[in-house]
Design a protein around this motif. Sequence first.
Motif, PDB file in Angstrom:
ATOM      1  N   THR A 218     -13.254  73.558  58.977  1.00  0.00           N
ATOM      2  CA  THR A 218     -12.467  72.359  58.621  1.00  0.00           C
ATOM      3  C   THR A 218     -10.481  72.525  58.721  1.00  0.00           C
ATOM      4  OG1 THR A 218     -13.801  70.682  57.875  1.00  0.00           O
ATOM      5  CG2 THR A 218     -11.682  70.549  56.932  1.00  0.00           C
ATOM      6  N   THR A 219     -10.935  74.591  58.037  1.00  0.00           N
ATOM      7  CA  THR A 219      -9.878  75.177  57.604  1.00  0.00           C
ATOM      8  C   THR A 219      -9.111  75.344  59.046  1.00  0.00           C
ATOM      9  OG1 THR A 219     -10.748  75.495  55.615  1.00  0.00           O
ATOM     10  CG2 THR A 219      -8.852  76.996  56.494  1.00  0.00           C
ATOM     11  N   LEU A 220      -9.361  76.389  60.220  1.00  0.00           N
ATOM     12  CA  LEU A 220      -8.852  76.317  61.238  1.00  0.00           C
ATOM     13  C   LEU A 220      -8.741  74.980  61.924  1.00  0.00           C
ATOM     14  CD1 LEU A 220     -12.210  78.855  62.149  1.00  0.00           C
ATOM     15  CD2 LEU A 220     -10.041  79.527  61.356  1.00  0.00           C
ATOM     16  N   ASP A 221      -9.264  74.061  61.558  1.00  0.00           N
ATOM     17  CA  ASP A 221      -8.968  72.709  62.387  1.00  0.00           C
ATOM     18  C   ASP A 221      -7.119  72.556  62.137  1.00  0.00           C
ATOM     19  OD1 ASP A 221      -8.963  71.227  64.613  1.00  0.00           O
ATOM     20  OD2 ASP A 221     -10.033  68.946  63.698  1.00  0.00           O
ATOM     21  N   ALA A 222      -7.328  73.136  60.735  1.00  0.00           N
ATOM     22  CA  ALA A 222      -5.861  72.198  60.061  1.00  0.00           C
ATOM     23  C   ALA A 222      -4.607  73.350  59.799  1.00  0.00           C
ATOM     24  CB  ALA A 222      -5.912  71.688  58.819  1.00  0.00           C
ATOM     25  N   LEU A 223      -5.148  74.294  60.350  1.00  0.00           N
ATOM     26  CA  LEU A 223      -3.845  75.240  60.353  1.00  0.00           C
ATOM     27  C   LEU A 223      -2.975  75.195  61.691  1.00  0.00           C
ATOM     28  CD1 LEU A 223      -5.795  79.382  59.455  1.00  0.00           C
ATOM     29  CD2 LEU A 223      -4.515  77.714  57.629  1.00  0.00           C
ATOM     30  N   PRO A 224      -3.477  74.941  62.242  1.00  0.00           N
ATOM     31  CA  PRO A 224      -2.307  75.072  63.418  1.00  0.00           C
ATOM     32  C   PRO A 224      -1.212  74.021  62.453  1.00  0.00           C
ATOM     33  CG  PRO A 224      -3.977  74.815  64.580  1.00  0.00           C
ATOM     34  CD  PRO A 224      -5.051  74.793  63.633  1.00  0.00           C
ATOM     35  N   SER A 225      -1.728  72.793  62.186  1.00  0.00           N
ATOM     36  CA  SER A 225      -0.746  71.877  61.352  1.00  0.00           C
ATOM     37  C   SER A 225       0.350  72.008  60.311  1.00  0.00           C
ATOM     38  CB  SER A 225      -1.631  70.298  60.848  1.00  0.00           C
ATOM     39  OG  SER A 225      -1.986  69.393  62.245  1.00  0.00           O
ATOM     40  N   LEU A 226      -0.574  72.935  58.880  1.00  0.00           N
ATOM     41  CA  LEU A 226      -0.106  73.401  58.283  1.00  0.00           C
ATOM     42  C   LEU A 226       1.238  74.303  59.008  1.00  0.00           C
ATOM     43  CD1 LEU A 226      -3.310  73.258  55.427  1.00  0.00           C
ATOM     44  CD2 LEU A 226      -1.465  72.023  56.067  1.00  0.00           C
ATOM     45  N   GLY A 227       0.381  75.017  59.909  1.00  0.00           N
ATOM     46  CA  GLY A 227       1.817  76.134  60.703  1.00  0.00           C
ATOM     47  C   GLY A 227       3.290  75.668  60.365  1.00  0.00           C
ATOM     48  N   LEU A 228       3.245  75.034  61.022  1.00  0.00           N
ATOM     49  CA  LEU A 228       4.804  73.809  60.455  1.00  0.00           C
ATOM     50  C   LEU A 228       5.131  74.122  59.843  1.00  0.00           C
ATOM     51  CD1 LEU A 228       6.916  72.478  62.717  1.00  0.00           C
ATOM     52  CD2 LEU A 228       5.650  70.079  61.391  1.00  0.00           C
ATOM     53  N   ILE A 229       4.782  74.698  57.981  1.00  0.00           N
ATOM     54  CA  ILE A 229       5.607  74.562  56.982  1.00  0.00           C
ATOM     55  C   ILE A 229       6.436  75.656  57.172  1.00  0.00           C
ATOM     56  CG2 ILE A 229       5.773  74.741  54.667  1.00  0.00           C
ATOM     57  CD1 ILE A 229       3.289  72.826  55.201  1.00  0.00           C
ATOM     58  N   ILE A 230       4.835  76.326  57.784  1.00  0.00           N
ATOM     59  CA  ILE A 230       5.501  78.068  57.760  1.00  0.00           C
ATOM     60  C   ILE A 230       6.483  78.341  58.671  1.00  0.00           C
ATOM     61  CG2 ILE A 230       4.774  80.199  57.980  1.00  0.00           C
ATOM     62  CD1 ILE A 230       1.758  79.525  57.481  1.00  0.00           C
ATOM     63  N   VAL A 231       6.680  77.931  60.046  1.00  0.00           N
ATOM     64  CA  VAL A 231       7.603  77.991  60.778  1.00  0.00           C
ATOM     65  C   VAL A 231       8.801  77.442  60.320  1.00  0.00           C
ATOM     66  CG1 VAL A 231       8.276  77.482  63.335  1.00  0.00           C
ATOM     67  CG2 VAL A 231       5.904  77.874  62.786  1.00  0.00           C
ATOM     68  N   ILE A 232       9.001  75.922  59.606  1.00  0.00           N
ATOM     69  CA  ILE A 232      10.175  75.505  59.193  1.00  0.00           C
ATOM     70  C   ILE A 232      10.830  76.472  57.839  1.00  0.00           C
ATOM     71  CG2 ILE A 232      11.176  73.589  58.124  1.00  0.00           C
ATOM     72  CD1 ILE A 232       8.998  71.914  59.755  1.00  0.00           C
ATOM     73  N   MET A 233      10.051  76.569  56.585  1.00  0.00           N
ATOM     74  CA  MET A 233      10.698  77.080  56.013  1.00  0.00           C
ATOM     75  C   MET A 233      11.011  79.289  55.996  1.00  0.00           C
ATOM     76  SD  MET A 233      11.246  74.530  53.916  1.00  0.00           S
ATOM     77  CE  MET A 233      11.823  76.158  52.728  1.00  0.00           C
ATOM     78  N   GLY A 234       9.945  79.634  56.861  1.00  0.00           N
ATOM     79  CA  GLY A 234       9.990  80.837  57.452  1.00  0.00           C
ATOM     80  C   GLY A 234      11.870  81.484  57.828  1.00  0.00           C
ATOM     81  N   GLY A 235      11.698  80.225  58.975  1.00  0.00           N
ATOM     82  CA  GLY A 235      13.175  80.640  59.319  1.00  0.00           C
ATOM     83  C   GLY A 235      14.443  79.505  59.075  1.00  0.00           C
ATOM     84  N   ILE A 236      14.122  78.898  58.376  1.00  0.00           N
ATOM     85  CA  ILE A 236      15.442  78.672  56.790  1.00  0.00           C
ATOM     86  C   ILE A 236      15.751  80.182  56.594  1.00  0.00           C
ATOM     87  CG2 ILE A 236      16.150  77.282  55.198  1.00  0.00           C
ATOM     88  CD1 ILE A 236      14.814  74.566  57.007  1.00  0.00           C
ATOM     89  N   ILE A 237      14.811  79.902  55.573  1.00  0.00           N
ATOM     90  CA  ILE A 237      14.998  81.744  54.916  1.00  0.00           C
ATOM     91  C   ILE A 237      15.202  82.984  55.623  1.00  0.00           C
ATOM     92  CG2 ILE A 237      13.653  82.461  52.636  1.00  0.00           C
ATOM     93  CD1 ILE A 237      11.915  80.869  51.982  1.00  0.00           C
ATOM     94  N   GLY A 238      14.375  82.965  56.762  1.00  0.00           N
ATOM     95  CA  GLY A 238      14.947  83.847  57.021  1.00  0.00           C
ATOM     96  C   GLY A 238      16.803  83.737  58.081  1.00  0.00           C
ATOM     97  N   GLY A 239      16.671  83.077  57.753  1.00  0.00           N
ATOM     98  CA  GLY A 239      18.397  83.165  58.094  1.00  0.00           C
ATOM     99  C   GLY A 239      18.545  82.610  60.218  1.00  0.00           C
ATOM    100  N   ILE A 240      16.777  82.540  60.539  1.00  0.00           N
ATOM    101  CA  ILE A 240      16.795  82.421  61.735  1.00  0.00           C
ATOM    102  C   ILE A 240      17.195  80.790  62.311  1.00  0.00           C
ATOM    103  CG2 ILE A 240      14.985  82.008  64.083  1.00  0.00           C
ATOM    104  CD1 ILE A 240      12.973  83.958  62.199  1.00  0.00           C
ATOM    105  N   PHE A 241      16.959  79.569  62.018  1.00  0.00           N
ATOM    106  CA  PHE A 241      18.272  78.836  62.112  1.00  0.00           C
ATOM    107  C   PHE A 241      18.307  77.927  61.148  1.00  0.00           C
ATOM    108  CE2 PHE A 241      12.976  78.444  63.121  1.00  0.00           C
ATOM    109  CZ  PHE A 241      13.076  77.892  62.320  1.00  0.00           C
ATOM    110  N   THR A 242      19.306  76.774  60.657  1.00  0.00           N
ATOM    111  CA  THR A 242      19.278  75.934  59.668  1.00  0.00           C
ATOM    112  C   THR A 242      18.596  74.907  59.972  1.00  0.00           C
ATOM    113  OG1 THR A 242      20.564  74.405  61.819  1.00  0.00           O
ATOM    114  CG2 THR A 242      21.743  76.024  60.642  1.00  0.00           C
ATOM    115  N   ALA A 243      18.481  74.003  59.226  1.00  0.00           N
ATOM    116  CA  ALA A 243      17.562  73.452  58.567  1.00  0.00           C
ATOM    117  C   ALA A 243      17.887  72.304  60.086  1.00  0.00           C
ATOM    118  CB  ALA A 243      17.659  72.281  57.235  1.00  0.00           C
TER     119      ALA A 243
END
Length: 380
Positions: A218-243
């Motif tokens: 179940t955890t492995l199945d949900a990880l790709p979905s939860l990865g969106l949070i990491i991509v969005i917030m990581g990119g914003i905080i890291g200055g890679i892209f805007t909101a």
Amino acid sequence: MEWQVIIVLFGSFFVFLGLGVPISFAIGIASLLTVMLSLPFDAAIAVISQRMASGLDSFALLAIPFFILAGNIMNQGGIALRLIEFAKVLGGRLPGSLAHVNVLANMMFGAISGSAVASGAAVGGTMAPLQKKEGYDPSYSAAVNITSCPTGLLIPPSNTFIVYSLISGGTSIGALFLAGYIPGMLMGLGLMTVAAIIAKRRGYPVAPKPSTSEVVKTTLDALPSLGLIIVIMGGIIGGIFTATEASAIAVVYTLLLAVVFYREVSIRQLPGIILESVVTTSIVLLLIGASMGMSWAMANADIPYMISDALLAVSENPLIILLIINLILLIVGIFMDMTPALLIFTPIFLPIAMDLGMDCALWHHDDIQPMYRYLYSTSG
């Protein structure tokens, strides 16, 4: 004359709401009537029209249709089901386990889609039959879902924060996103506490303990979905892209997830999903445009200053003023949706909060952790 303007603006607005006029039109007509107190009819029409158009001329607003589209793709792409299964692993052993699953799933889905409506529809539509089958009171199930889906308005990404950034004069969206996590999680934990107490009293069942293999799968199945949070917030905080750019990346990510990875959405379904997103976006943007006209009408009549003077006449204690503001917003929230309430009352209450130093008092407090200071500064 000053109080006459307030009576015309808010009186006509609530009269139109009582008559069943759509809220966007009620805001626009009330604004027009208010401006007509000081300008001729043709000039008032021109001013309100210009303010509505200029209010929508913002790069930050592009994030709203993209996040709405991403949320609709996730709603159709089986992501809600996977998050529900993952939530069962996290909260399945608590009293009234399905209620906790509902809250946790709304927190996660809302954090990904940025929409309380999408979260409530996707999670509630799946959880309601399961809860009914387990003997849960339908009113209890509905209350849990309705009160927990707004956590998606606090846990980023959130369309509400984007709207607030626009009308507050350019508050950093990244900073707002970071500020939303702790209140959102506290809200979810508070709801789970109340749900557990009620479930314990009513004797609602506890889910059986899942096996280790089920937890891992179940955890492995949900990880790709939860990865969106990491991509969005990581990119914003890291200055890679805007909101705003993050919202477009969210669409691409969810599209690949739903069409290629999970294979829950076909190419033929995309026109319908896009059309639904366009309709929802049109409603939101019409609200924003009409509310921009109302904001100008209030500023032109000095209504925020009149209300500010009235509140400060009651007390100059920031805590008392903040309590009054929260009580007013609590009452307003009973009758009005989040977006129009935000657009109407932010121009009124934000200057009061800034005059009292509320906007910066928190970050200068000695008890604030250095990590939050760092995150706030790096987010812009």
